[in-house]
Design a protein around this motif. Sequence first.
Motif, mmCIF file in Angstrom:
data_model
loop_
_atom_site.group_PDB
_atom_site.id
_atom_site.type_symbol
_atom_site.label_atom_id
_atom_site.label_comp_id
_atom_site.label_asym_id
_atom_site.label_seq_id
_atom_site.Cartn_x
_atom_site.Cartn_y
_atom_site.Cartn_z
ATOM 1 N N ALA B 163 0.823 -1.205 0.000
ATOM 2 C CA ALA B 163 0.000 0.000 0.000
ATOM 3 C C ALA B 163 0.862 1.262 0.000
ATOM 4 O O ALA B 163 1.913 1.312 0.635
ATOM 5 C CB ALA B 163 -0.861 -0.011 1.251
ATOM 6 N N ASP B 165 0.981 5.465 0.819
ATOM 7 C CA ASP B 165 0.527 6.236 1.980
ATOM 8 C C ASP B 165 -0.979 6.445 1.968
ATOM 9 O O ASP B 165 -1.646 6.417 3.003
ATOM 10 C CB ASP B 165 1.241 7.589 2.018
ATOM 11 N N GLU B 167 -3.378 4.574 0.819
ATOM 12 C CA GLU B 167 -4.128 3.390 1.268
ATOM 13 C C GLU B 167 -4.036 3.244 2.791
ATOM 14 O O GLU B 167 -5.010 2.917 3.455
ATOM 15 C CB GLU B 167 -3.563 2.121 0.607
ATOM 16 N N VAL B 168 -2.848 3.485 3.303
ATOM 17 C CA VAL B 168 -2.656 3.363 4.748
ATOM 18 C C VAL B 168 -3.561 4.367 5.465
ATOM 19 O O VAL B 168 -4.253 4.028 6.431
ATOM 20 C CB VAL B 168 -1.165 3.597 5.124
ATOM 21 N N LEU B 169 -3.580 5.582 4.942
ATOM 22 C CA LEU B 169 -4.384 6.611 5.609
ATOM 23 C C LEU B 169 -5.877 6.347 5.437
ATOM 24 O O LEU B 169 -6.684 6.659 6.310
ATOM 25 C CB LEU B 169 -3.988 8.001 5.089
ATOM 26 N N ARG B 170 -6.238 5.752 4.293
ATOM 27 C CA ARG B 170 -7.656 5.404 4.103
ATOM 28 C C ARG B 170 -8.054 4.375 5.163
ATOM 29 O O ARG B 170 -9.116 4.462 5.774
ATOM 30 C CB ARG B 170 -7.876 4.817 2.697
ATOM 31 N N ALA B 171 -7.181 3.386 5.367
ATOM 32 C CA ALA B 171 -7.457 2.380 6.398
ATOM 33 C C ALA B 171 -7.632 3.056 7.745
ATOM 34 O O ALA B 171 -8.540 2.714 8.523
ATOM 35 C CB ALA B 171 -6.303 1.383 6.452
ATOM 36 N N TYR B 172 -6.754 4.019 8.011
ATOM 37 C CA TYR B 172 -6.807 4.720 9.299
ATOM 38 C C TYR B 172 -8.157 5.430 9.457
ATOM 39 O O TYR B 172 -8.819 5.327 10.495
ATOM 40 C CB TYR B 172 -5.650 5.717 9.388
ATOM 41 N N GLU B 174 -10.990 4.806 7.925
ATOM 42 C CA GLU B 174 -12.116 3.868 8.008
ATOM 43 C C GLU B 174 -12.136 3.097 9.340
ATOM 44 O O GLU B 174 -13.158 2.542 9.720
ATOM 45 C CB GLU B 174 -12.083 2.894 6.823
ATOM 46 N N ALA B 175 -10.989 3.056 9.981
ATOM 47 C CA ALA B 175 -10.901 2.312 11.245
ATOM 48 C C ALA B 175 -11.879 2.852 12.284
ATOM 49 O O ALA B 175 -12.390 2.094 13.119
ATOM 50 C CB ALA B 175 -9.475 2.386 11.791
#
Lengths: 466, 551
Positions: B163, B165, B167-172, B174-175
């Motif tokens: 991923a 950055d 994608e990582v931030l999107r995960a963050y 959505e968390a």
Amino acid sequence: MGSPQIDLRAEAKHVINQFAIILRSAQFHSPDNVAVLSAIDKFVSLANPLIAAEGLIALELVGEYFHVNDVRVRYSVEYMLNFDFLAKAFKERELGSVEFRNVVSPVDLQKFIRAFIGAQGAEDPCGTMAEMLADTDNIVVGHLRSVGEEESADIRKIVKRTYFNAVSFSKGVINKIKSGEKISLKKAKRVVESMVDLLLEEESLLLGMTAIKDYDEYTYHHSVNVSVLSVALGQRLGMSRKGLTETGLVGLFHDLGKMDIPPEILNKPTSFTDEEWKIVRRHPYWGARAALKLKGFDPSTVKTAIVAFEHHMNYDLSGYPPLRERIGLDFISRIVTVADQYDAMTSSRVYNRTPLKPDKALSVMVDRAGRMVDPVLVKVFINMVGVFPIGTLVFLNTREMGLVYETNPLYNDRPRVLVIVDSMGRKGDGFVVDLSEKDSKGRFTRTIHKTLDPNKYRINLSEYLL
Amino acid sequence: MGPDTNHLTKDIVQNLIKAKKTLRMYPENNPIYIKTVDAAFAIVQEYLDFHDELALKIRQFEVICDGEQVYHNPGKDDNFALFFFKDGVRDLTFRKGLVREELEDFLKIIAFDFDSVTDDDDVVTMMWERDFQHIGYIVDETYLMDDQDYEGSAVKEIREKSAGDDEVLRAYREAFDVEGVGSIPVIPLTDHDVETLKRDLDADVSESGRKLRHMLLEMFYMADTGDELQELVSLCKGAIDFSLQYVDVEGVCAFVRKADALLVGEGCPETIKPSLRAVVKYINSDRVIKLVGDLLDSGAEVEAEKFDQLFSLMDTGAIPSLIKILGELSSIHARKAIINSLIILGKRDLAAISKGLGDSRWYVVRNIIYVFRHIGDRRAVEYLVKKLRHDDIRVKKEIIKALGELGGGEVVQHLRGFIDSSDSGLRALAAKALAQSKSPAARKILVEKISSADFRNRDFAEKKEFFEALSHWRDPELVGLLDRILRRSSLFRRARVTESRACAAYALGMIGSKEALEVLRKFRNVNNALIREYVNIAIMRIDRGIPADRS
């Protein structure tokens, strides 16, 4: 004339077990209690001849395993609970080593028990113990060792090389079999032996490698992952080195039958039709045949064939292939089944196209325990990988996000986590936090609040492990 | 390294080389073996008395210690360095604390004949499994790699897929909307769990053979094509061989019985029956019988009944192979077992057994005759009489015994010829065999022979055999004949006549009847010491009721 020869490795496990018995009894009784004294007497009778023969007994906790005088002591099933208790007790007190010197007396051990109990909850428990034992020369304690950054980088390199070497080997073997070549199991054994060695010393790192799932060549990685997870489980069960090699080998070849599944089915991006399922379900049968044709019959190929045949049969034999006459699953088949189901569920290229989060996969396995998987082995497996296995994408109560990096046998829901997004929502280079750390009020600093699907965002440990 | 140390290290390597050869040649209890291990241990110990470790660097054709060459051999045969180098060993270290047992185990490993044994273990695997405490080694694993660049390409691939950055931030982000974790109910291991695991681990070791056989039979029902069935038959044959190689005779019996049961059981598809039959028949094959022979000869601890069970599952088709290995076995125990099997199977096919009479090895022929004797079927006579002219006297003797035991009028004519054989042993055996036949013709032959003029010239022992043979008929007429012989007197060749009289007394004792006793009592005080002795022994025999078969 020196002291008589003693088999250190054989004796050491009895000594460790007896030491654990003393400390377990001391949790409920005072050091003067008859039960404790009796356990102490037995320990003294075991330890002193060993001290006489070896000069001293240095009992050290390295990772999850005890070493005595630098010799790693193998787990054995009969002592499993006591070994686990002792490892946990050492970690709780940050105790890395205990040296027994000269001639250890019951009085020395009573002092040790008082220090051991008294140090619990202290700010520096190991230091406190050392102070309390200052007036005896016969028992000396030391702190848990931490691995230096440089050393850690070297170890990661070795782990990485071993893992990819195994995958490359697995690929080579499958290609050779496909082209009708006979294969030598010599190399396979050597590959597995390397993995076993690493699992004995660096279990977390090698298990971490199995958590990276996004490779194109799923089949080969899956074989190696199942092999690694099976050996790790076998190691927890106290299997011999030979037994571990056998387990690793059969894990590596458990899906041999998939070679015969047409690639257009195996790599199909959509769900299988009934007809395709029928073909896929023949792979255990094909696998057994292929294993027996590998190089003729010997104990390794026979075991490989049995496990290839049984690994989808389920604990209650409700799986496939269906049997006319039911006999129980081979024990190694049961081990491989647990490893296979876990790795398959958490990977994206299996029959079930939606991979599960590692913690969710464990939860499914708990549900399946007793039906599809051996319930006792599931317990051992979860103790091994932790409630949040390595690679799990977690969101902490501190609003930090990270990946589980290393399990913590002491608290299986409090692993070490590599934080990749900080509490301010900034992506960083990653730093490791230990979820078992407490603040000054004795409360845990961080707790896992939520888990996310790492595959959905293509987030994995590769950046940090590879 | 000083010159002395260099010399010592060279000696150590030479000792290890010597031990590598010696341990291969001698058993562990041999004094040369023990002396060699002692010497190797002493010299390594001598080094370790002054050093913490002995570290040997292994090169392809040389061994280096402390920077100096201590072994060099440019050849490929018997090359100590190459032996380790080819399996990847690059460093070999003996550390202080080394015990004799460890060094001996190490020497056993290096003495192992890796070339002639088809095994998957190399020297590294064997050392690894032994897990030495004071012998270390470093291995170069690169030779295990099929694709040395695999790691690089796999890492590159996974990094490319990782991923970014975003994608990582999107995960963050959505968390925050994801549900909280549920707890996994992990129940700790109990003592009962541990016991169960221990039992499973212990049980697993001996289960493989049984599981393999079960699996193979199940697989017949899964096979789709004739080729697959054919292949399964081969695999079953392999499984039978495997079981025998691992001394699981009982397992083979169970396998064959199971296959047989499937064949006759309900629901067995016709398509698989020929294949199952082929599996059942396989136990009659040369290969299986050779393996059984090897197993018997190896002295492996297997109860005789287990072999008997296996033989009872064979059919007469196994007879030629059994006869074939009979001559190849080296132990009496093994031959006895095969003979027993031939006795069991031969009852169903005498003609197949008779083929063994044509074997070029006299001892095989004798064993086959023994088999006929124990089968006890008179029809065997027709095969046996054809071998009466066999060159080897041991074979002839066995045939005579067999003919006697098989009995019947027809054997008498064949035995008659041996009464006057040039070999006294054959003559005595023939007499005995004639007696066993119990035929009147045989009695007549023996009476005539005993009464003949030349008989008195035969040795005392042979005469005794003939009289004993005659004593099988216990009729009064015979007692009368013996009475007459006992009364006989002569002026010439008195000693010979005396021997015949003593033998008559002996025969009367064997007959043991009231009439015989009466005759004997008349002679209890004769002057001749030999006759008196035989008469008194015979009387005592009758008085004590000693049966005739206890001479």
